[in-house]
Design a protein around this motif. Sequence first.
Motif, PDB file in Angstrom:
ATOM      1  N   GLY A 125       5.190   0.330  -4.336  1.00 58.12           N
ATOM      2  CA  GLY A 125       4.976   1.498  -3.491  1.00 58.12           C
ATOM      3  C   GLY A 125       3.673   2.230  -3.756  1.00 58.12           C
ATOM      4  O   GLY A 125       3.356   3.193  -3.063  1.00 58.12           O
ATOM      5  N   GLU A 126       2.878   1.788  -4.748  1.00 59.92           N
ATOM      6  CA  GLU A 126       1.617   2.444  -5.069  1.00 59.92           C
ATOM      7  C   GLU A 126       0.546   2.032  -4.075  1.00 59.92           C
ATOM      8  O   GLU A 126       0.540   0.908  -3.569  1.00 59.92           O
ATOM      9  N   VAL A 127      -0.390   2.923  -3.816  1.00 58.50           N
ATOM     10  CA  VAL A 127      -1.511   2.638  -2.920  1.00 58.50           C
ATOM     11  C   VAL A 127      -2.652   2.074  -3.749  1.00 58.50           C
ATOM     12  O   VAL A 127      -3.157   2.729  -4.662  1.00 58.50           O
ATOM     13  N   VAL A 168      -5.763  -0.904   2.581  1.00 53.11           N
ATOM     14  CA  VAL A 168      -4.567  -0.964   1.744  1.00 53.11           C
ATOM     15  C   VAL A 168      -3.661  -2.019   2.363  1.00 53.11           C
ATOM     16  O   VAL A 168      -3.150  -1.848   3.471  1.00 53.11           O
ATOM     17  N   PRO A 197       0.732   0.860   3.505  1.00 55.58           N
ATOM     18  CA  PRO A 197       1.588   1.772   2.738  1.00 55.58           C
ATOM     19  C   PRO A 197       2.332   2.726   3.671  1.00 55.58           C
ATOM     20  O   PRO A 197       2.112   2.729   4.886  1.00 55.58           O
ATOM     21  N   SER A 198       3.163   3.559   3.106  1.00 54.92           N
ATOM     22  CA  SER A 198       3.737   4.647   3.897  1.00 54.92           C
ATOM     23  C   SER A 198       2.663   5.705   4.117  1.00 54.92           C
ATOM     24  O   SER A 198       1.715   5.836   3.321  1.00 54.92           O
ATOM     25  N   ALA A 202       2.595   8.179   1.190  1.00 50.85           N
ATOM     26  CA  ALA A 202       1.932   7.675  -0.015  1.00 50.85           C
ATOM     27  C   ALA A 202       0.419   7.710   0.151  1.00 50.85           C
ATOM     28  O   ALA A 202      -0.319   8.073  -0.776  1.00 50.85           O
ATOM     29  N   TYR A 203      -0.041   7.327   1.339  1.00 49.93           N
ATOM     30  CA  TYR A 203      -1.488   7.343   1.583  1.00 49.93           C
ATOM     31  C   TYR A 203      -2.028   8.770   1.561  1.00 49.93           C
ATOM     32  O   TYR A 203      -3.120   9.017   1.030  1.00 49.93           O
TER      33      TYR A 203
END
Length: 413
Positions: free
Chosen positions: A117-119, A249, A253-254, A257-258
Amino acid sequence: PPRSTLFPYTTLFRSSHVGSLPRPERLITLNNRRASGGQVDEAGYQQELRNAVIDLVARQQESGIDLVNDGEYGHSMGHDYDYGPWWTYIFQRLGGLELVEEALWMLPQTRETPEPGEVVLAKFSERRDWERFHDAYMDPHSGAALPDVGLGAASPVCRGAITYQGQEGVARDIANLKAGLEAAGIEEGWMNSVAPASCARFGNEYYSTDEEFLYACADAMREEYQAIIDAGLILQLDDPAIAENWDQVNPEPSVEAYQRWTMVRIDALNHAIRGLPQDRIRFHLCWGSWHGPHVTDIPMADIVDVMLAVNAGAYSFEAANVRHEHEWRVWQDAKLPDGKVLLPGIVSHATNVIEHPELVADRIVRWAEVVGRENVIASTDCGLGGRVHPQIAWAKLEALGEGAALASKRLWS
């Protein structure tokens, strides 16, 4: 009274642009020769550069552009079509970098191990838009491919402490622009400088974390920002990474998160400009100025609050090309803070078609109706220099000036 020194008029629409303007062929040839180690009379080159800036300021004025700059001529462009000088100029202005014989497109831009889940930025070559339209991007005749500007031959990598060593370069650029302003009888101009997030896109082999690297770039570039403002000029911070990184990315990502990840970059920018007068700062973001599909651009609605968190007096962004023109509606809900102004793109670098002055006026009026006529400066999507033919670039700027005049008659007559 004026709302801001960035918009000192309350009775007419002003026009400006994003930065890069077409270079004279002679200057491009000399830049190319210098970059390749060829023999150049340095004193003669510097005089030619100054004369070119003086001529450029006059031509902007003649074309109907009110708020002028140096065309980024001090950010060397060695090819007719070159999208990179807004960033590559700092290769020589930052200490701690080394050029390596590796393609820029293949260098990793993070040294941290991602968690679920990390960007994390992918390589330039792994952009989602480029993958989705791979055949088009790989076809040199499609119009979607990036121009070959030699960026694949060598790339910068951080292998030591980042320092600023561009004092002579920025002082030269300031002096050249001031000479142009004085010759044209113009009181005020502006100058581009790359923002920390867009600066810190090198390979990093020195700093232990990406955030530490980011703040090192912020501290170094602050010296350039301070020099431009101390010289009495308006500073424009170029930061396409704020929007453009979304496409880099991979996987996507979500949005949340971004946004969190990008706010770290905004915080670094605000750190770099702490204490500097907001009404002397313009902030520019875009989705990347290459001529591609851009179907993976993040919507403006998802980053407008992130952009407005920058401590600047004016915000510049793409609003004329067909991927983003509809996003004027975002500002029906987004609140522009008091005393701030917008520089939406009214003509675009993304097409060779010259916008009709009446269309230009329509676009300006639409923006004025949604955020207030005193809060709009008519601008371009991105820099025109190196992205369209010089004849087309100047015709677009003339159409922008004519359209601003028409819009002024509609709303102030």
